[in-house]
Design an enzyme around this catalytic site. Structure first.
Site, PDB file in Angstrom:
ATOM      1  N   ARG A   8      -1.120   7.541   2.145  1.00  0.00           N
ATOM      2  CA  ARG A   8      -0.646   8.501   3.142  1.00  0.00           C
ATOM      3  C   ARG A   8      -1.774   8.808   4.103  1.00  0.00           C
ATOM      4  O   ARG A   8      -2.929   8.933   3.674  1.00  0.00           O
ATOM      5  CB  ARG A   8      -0.234   9.819   2.468  1.00  0.00           C
ATOM      6  CG  ARG A   8       1.057   9.735   1.702  1.00  0.00           C
ATOM      7  CD  ARG A   8       1.176  10.916   0.769  1.00  0.00           C
ATOM      8  NE  ARG A   8       0.047  10.950  -0.176  1.00  0.00           N
ATOM      9  CZ  ARG A   8      -0.209  11.961  -1.006  1.00  0.00           C
ATOM     10  NH1 ARG A   8       0.556  13.015  -1.000  1.00  0.00           N
ATOM     11  NH2 ARG A   8      -1.235  11.912  -1.842  1.00  0.00           N
ATOM     12  N   CYS A  35       5.255   4.786   8.999  1.00  0.00           N
ATOM     13  CA  CYS A  35       5.909   4.101   7.872  1.00  0.00           C
ATOM     14  C   CYS A  35       7.352   4.502   7.633  1.00  0.00           C
ATOM     15  O   CYS A  35       8.248   3.657   7.679  1.00  0.00           O
ATOM     16  CB  CYS A  35       5.108   4.334   6.602  1.00  0.00           C
ATOM     17  SG  CYS A  35       3.539   3.482   6.617  1.00  0.00           S
ATOM     18  N   LYS A  57       9.994   3.519  10.352  1.00  0.00           N
ATOM     19  CA  LYS A  57       9.989   2.058  10.547  1.00  0.00           C
ATOM     20  C   LYS A  57      10.524   1.340   9.302  1.00  0.00           C
ATOM     21  O   LYS A  57      11.326   0.406   9.407  1.00  0.00           O
ATOM     22  CB  LYS A  57       8.536   1.659  10.828  1.00  0.00           C
ATOM     23  CG  LYS A  57       8.186   0.214  10.752  1.00  0.00           C
ATOM     24  CD  LYS A  57       6.729   0.031  11.192  1.00  0.00           C
ATOM     25  CE  LYS A  57       6.138  -1.265  10.778  1.00  0.00           C
ATOM     26  NZ  LYS A  57       5.449  -1.365   9.545  1.00  0.00           N
ATOM     27  N   GLU A  92       0.840  -1.201   0.000  1.00  0.00           N
ATOM     28  CA  GLU A  92       0.000   0.000   0.000  1.00  0.00           C
ATOM     29  C   GLU A  92       0.872   1.246   0.000  1.00  0.00           C
ATOM     30  O   GLU A  92       1.976   1.236   0.523  1.00  0.00           O
ATOM     31  CB  GLU A  92      -0.939  -0.018   1.217  1.00  0.00           C
ATOM     32  CG  GLU A  92      -0.240  -0.167   2.571  1.00  0.00           C
ATOM     33  CD  GLU A  92       0.243   1.123   3.140  1.00  0.00           C
ATOM     34  OE1 GLU A  92      -0.232   2.171   2.693  1.00  0.00           O
ATOM     35  OE2 GLU A  92       1.128   1.080   4.021  1.00  0.00           O
ATOM     36  N   ALA A 143      12.320  21.273   4.621  1.00  0.00           N
ATOM     37  CA  ALA A 143      13.226  21.077   5.760  1.00  0.00           C
ATOM     38  C   ALA A 143      12.468  21.295   7.059  1.00  0.00           C
ATOM     39  O   ALA A 143      11.460  21.994   7.097  1.00  0.00           O
ATOM     40  CB  ALA A 143      14.378  22.067   5.658  1.00  0.00           C
ATOM     41  N   GLY A 144      12.930  20.660   8.120  1.00  0.00           N
ATOM     42  CA  GLY A 144      12.265  20.823   9.406  1.00  0.00           C
ATOM     43  C   GLY A 144      12.815  19.880  10.444  1.00  0.00           C
ATOM     44  O   GLY A 144      13.989  19.485  10.401  1.00  0.00           O
TER      45      GLY A 144
HETATM   46  C1  UDX Z   1       4.095   7.529   4.002  1.00  0.00           C
HETATM   47  C2  UDX Z   1       4.246   7.444   2.474  1.00  0.00           C
HETATM   48  O1  UDX Z   1       4.210   8.773   1.929  1.00  0.00           O
HETATM   49  C3  UDX Z   1       3.138   6.579   1.894  1.00  0.00           C
HETATM   50  O2  UDX Z   1       3.315   6.439   0.495  1.00  0.00           O
HETATM   51  C4  UDX Z   1       3.272   5.210   2.576  1.00  0.00           C
HETATM   52  O3  UDX Z   1       2.507   4.241   2.047  1.00  0.00           O
HETATM   53  C5  UDX Z   1       3.026   5.366   4.060  1.00  0.00           C
HETATM   54  O4  UDX Z   1       4.050   6.225   4.567  1.00  0.00           O
HETATM   55  P1  UDX Z   1       2.638   8.887   5.739  1.00  0.00           P
HETATM   56  O5  UDX Z   1       3.356   8.122   6.797  1.00  0.00           O
HETATM   57  O6  UDX Z   1       1.172   9.046   5.859  1.00  0.00           O
HETATM   58  O7  UDX Z   1       2.898   8.248   4.307  1.00  0.00           O
HETATM   59  O8  UDX Z   1       3.283  10.347   5.740  1.00  0.00           O
HETATM   60  P2  UDX Z   1       4.022  11.298   4.707  1.00  0.00           P
HETATM   61  O9  UDX Z   1       3.060  12.270   4.131  1.00  0.00           O
HETATM   62  O10 UDX Z   1       4.836  10.533   3.742  1.00  0.00           O
HETATM   63  O11 UDX Z   1       4.979  12.099   5.717  1.00  0.00           O
HETATM   64  C6  UDX Z   1       5.934  11.398   6.516  1.00  0.00           C
HETATM   65  C7  UDX Z   1       6.694  12.343   7.408  1.00  0.00           C
HETATM   66  O12 UDX Z   1       7.610  13.121   6.668  1.00  0.00           O
HETATM   67  C8  UDX Z   1       5.843  13.349   8.191  1.00  0.00           C
HETATM   68  O13 UDX Z   1       6.319  13.412   9.526  1.00  0.00           O
HETATM   69  C9  UDX Z   1       6.072  14.658   7.475  1.00  0.00           C
HETATM   70  O14 UDX Z   1       5.906  15.787   8.318  1.00  0.00           O
HETATM   71  C10 UDX Z   1       7.511  14.485   7.040  1.00  0.00           C
HETATM   72  N1  UDX Z   1       7.873  15.322   5.881  1.00  0.00           N
HETATM   73  C11 UDX Z   1       7.257  15.137   4.685  1.00  0.00           C
HETATM   74  C12 UDX Z   1       8.898  16.263   5.995  1.00  0.00           C
HETATM   75  O15 UDX Z   1       9.494  16.433   7.069  1.00  0.00           O
HETATM   76  N2  UDX Z   1       9.241  16.990   4.894  1.00  0.00           N
HETATM   77  C13 UDX Z   1       8.625  16.841   3.690  1.00  0.00           C
HETATM   78  O16 UDX Z   1       9.000  17.530   2.736  1.00  0.00           O
HETATM   79  C14 UDX Z   1       7.597  15.880   3.573  1.00  0.00           C
END
Ligand code: UDX
Length: 445
Positions: free
Chosen positions: A158, A264, A267, A155, A256-257
């Site tokens: 997000r 996901c 892990k 899957e 950035a942050g």
């Molecule tokens: C992720 C994958 O995007 C998705 O395809 C997968 O199947 C499940 O894991 P998700 O965990 O819902 O989805 O979050 P995502 O939107 O990918 O963000 C992950 C983390 O990265 C968040 O903490 C977000 O704040 C951080 N992030 C994202 C950043 O720090 N900078 C960014 O530019 C983008």
């Protein structure tokens, strides 16, 4: 939403977690008959009452619609779940074990229980749970004993946009040695009109891991660039913009942050790095991605410490507990690391989140929490923004300044405009931004 064009099929979903419930409700919306099983009695009782076990935009409406149309039902009974099954999706949790690999016991248990309940009934078993070349192994014994066709279907949902991600996927990936079974599962997705990649099971599993590892790499990359930007006086937001305009790179995942969190990305990168090491490979890049991510939290706390001249007995308000906006999920959220780091330095912490406070209290029972940012910031020496919720983006700066003891904002998501924040009398620390406050920080506080 596209209309289903093929005959309704009987689908069994094992697991009413994020992936299972979203997938079940979406297949029901496409016109299939879906029965969703979870062994958590309370969860199923709640779903029967129309209560969602987690927050996902649009989820409640979709589930209620599915139930009302009769296309979606819930059960805790494997017998009931098996009696008409043609397709059995396994979408149970694979939590990380202490060594870093996913714990596949839930997958094995679900597989064994459904096979027993199916008896002589033929059904295609589809793995949605994530595991690097491991899920297939966990289910392979079943495949060998009862010779049911096995298909891997990772899957890519997000949190926060999971329904859209299901209905409008970039691609569907199906892995199996059984072409006929793979094509049958593919037919469920054909009405979506998106590319379907047919491959073997292990490659399908690797697609998922490689995608998440790549997304995490993009984030750690921009965070490393951000640190250099801070030192040389450049603005990482413009750097990301300039990079993103190159279509080979793209703008996504270059914010950035304070780093990535969630159920996901952390892990999966850990699991892939561990798996690589087990197979004798040295995953230098993956390890660096994780190290940079952990460092993002430590660095931000360090900058607040430096600005305040120490953290002991200083009141710090953390704005945002969820790992990202539009979810109450706090798994591996940056805020958790921030809390641990600040507690270690004996700071006084007040956390604030519009929806994730209950989840946080389960992890930190004594955590001081507020749902209102201004109350959290009352008499605070610093505010740290850890999640980019709109209410923090649109925060009333004069009001915030009036309640705080010391006007310091550490923006771990770069959501505020530095010049505006500074014009309101704050010391502002962003990630990868020219640090104009550096010289006057100690004077201002
Ligand atoms: C992720 C994958 O995007 C998705 O395809 C997968 O199947 C499940 O894991 P998700 O965990 O819902 O989805 O979050 P995502 O939107 O990918 O963000 C992950 C983390 O990265 C968040 O903490 C977000 O704040 C951080 N992030 C994202 C950043 O720090 N900078 C960014 O530019 C983008």
């Amino acid at each position: 939403m596209k209309k289903h064009t093929t005959a309704p099929r009987h689908i069994t979903m094992i697991g009413a977690g994020h992936v299972g419930l979203v997938t079940a409700a979406c297949f029901a919306a496409l016109g299939h008959n879906v029965i969703c099983l979870d062994t958590d009695d309370e969860r199923i009782k709640g779903l029967h009452r129309g209560e969602m076990p987690f927050y996902e935009p649009g989820m409640s409406e979709l589930v209620l619609k599915g139930c009302a149309s009769g296309h979606l039902t819930f059960t805790t009974s494997y017998e009931e779940a098996a009696c008409e099954a043609e397709f059995v999706f396994i979408a149970v949790a694979t939590p990380t074990t202490p060594v870093g690999l996913p714990d596949l016991r839930n997958v094995r248990a679900a597989g064994a229980a459904i096979v027993q309940a199916l008896g002589s009934r033929r059904a295609i078993i589809i793995s949605k749970s994530t595991g690097p070349v491991g899920i297939s192994q966990a289910l392979e014994s079943l495949h060998e004993t009862v010779s049911l066709p096995l298909v891997g279907n990772p899957e890519f949902l997000r949190e926060g946009t999971a329904i859209k991600d299901f209905m409008e996927p970039d691609r569907v990936v199906l892995g199996s040695d059984d072409t006929e079974a793979s094509r049958a599962v593919g037919s469920l997705y054909e009405p979506l009109g998106k590319p379907i990649l047919y491959t073997d099971m292990k490659s399908a599993e690797m697609v998922k891991y490689a995608c998440n590892a790549f997304l995490a790499t993009k984030i750690s990359f921009i965070n490393e660039i951000a640190e250099i930007c801070e030192r040389v006086g450049a603005d990482v937001r413009d750097v990301a913009k300039g990079m993103g305009l190159d279509f080979r790179i793209g703008r996504h995942f270059l914010n950035a942050g304070v780093g990535f969190g969630g159920s996901c990305l952390p892990k999966d990168v850990r699991a892939l790095a561990y798996l690589a090491a087990v197979y004798g490979s040295h995953p230098q890049l993956l390890n660096a991605v994780l190290e940079i991510n952990a460092e993002q939290r430590r660095r931000l706390v360090g900058r607040v410490r430096d600005a305040l001249g120490g953290l002991r007995n200083k009141k710090v308000a953390i704005l945002g507990l969820a790992f990202k906006p539009d979810t109450d999920d706090i798994r591996d959220a940056p805020a958790l690391d921030l809390i641990n780091l600040l507690e270690y330095e004996e700071a006084e912490i007040v956390a604030c989140d519009p929806v994730a406070v209950d989840a946080a209290r389960k992890v930190f029972p004594r955590l001081n929490c507020e749902t209102d940012a201004y109350r959290a910031a009352e008499q605070a020496d610093a505010v740290i923004i850890a999640t980019e919720w709109d209410e923090f983006r649109n925060i009333d700066l004069p009001k915030l300044r009036s309640v705080m003891h010391t006007p310091l904002i550490a923006d771990g998501r770069n959501i505020l405009e530095p010049a505006v924040v500074r014009a309101n009398g704050f010391v502002y620390l962003g990630v990868g931004l020219p640090d104009e406050d550096k010289l006057r920080t100690s004077v201002a506080i």
